[in-house]
Design an enzyme around this catalytic site. Structure first.
Site: not given
Length: 218
Positions: A92-93
């Site tokens: 993800c981030s």
């Protein structure tokens, strides 16, 4: 596996579950105080920055609150261990955090679809995929892609047979109830509503990340 307040728990727990039976996992934070995830759940670190081994097979960062980009001690730890780790990885981030630590310049990487376009701010090349491998950098897409990432990493570490055993043990045989898990497959109206729902937050995040990237040494 690096922990921080505001982290998205599934980003870390998904790959940790895939890896746990065949690897030694360190849950690392600056202290051993409980870490509060973005869902309100608490998770306990097992070691600290100072206690964590200097040379790691894998450095992993999951996604979550972008406030971690202002945590200088965290970024120093990630940059230090990432400089020597056999694999530098994210879900993800978490790839944005790796970028802010200077570890993705010139590498292909992915992230959650809503933050993938921020990767070039740190010299990375965004790729729309569940798992991206570029030399010793490995990144997973948004949240649930962490399980795909974990199994892919496990296969590289100890072989495909062990990864397949882990997949079977988890009964990871996805059959989602709706074909709405990606902007590529979701109904256009659902995509529109998701972007509206995340709109103001996404703009604030983008501005915050741009400020961080501009402050980095060139």
């Amino acid at each position: 596996m690096v922990l921080y307040n505001g982290m998205t728990l599934l980003d870390t727990i998904g790959p940790m579950t895939a890896l746990n039976a065949a690897t030694q996992v360190y849950l690392v934070a600056e202290t051993k105080d409980p870490i509060i995830a973005d869902t309100g759940n608490a998770i306990l670190p097992t070691t600290t920055f100072d206690e964590c081994p200097k040379d790691l097979d894998v450095l992993f960062v999951g996604g979550g609150s972008f406030l971690v980009l202002k945590d200088k001690a965290m970024l120093r730890f990630i940059a230090d261990r990432g400089a020597r780790a056999k694999y530098v990885t994210s879900v993800c981030s978490g790839s944005i955090v790796l970028g802010a630590a200077g570890l993705l310049k010139g590498y292909e990487a992915t992230s959650h679809w809503a933050s993938r376009d921020l990767l070039p701010l740190f010299g990375a090349k965004p790729v729309d995929a569940r798992v991206v491998v570029d030399r010793n950098r490995m990144s997973g897409g948004g949240v649930t892609a962490g399980i795909d990432f974990g199994l892919t990493l496990l296969a590289k570490l100890v072989g495909e047979d062990v990864a397949k055993l882990s997949q079977l043990a988890m009964e990871y045989d996805p059959a989602p109830p709706f074909n709405s898990g990606s902007p590529k497959t979701a109904d256009p109206e659902i995509v529109k509503r998701a972007k509206e729902w995340m709109g103001a937050m996404s703009v604030q995040h983008a501005q915050f990340v741009q400020e961080v990237s501009h402050a980095m040494p060139k």
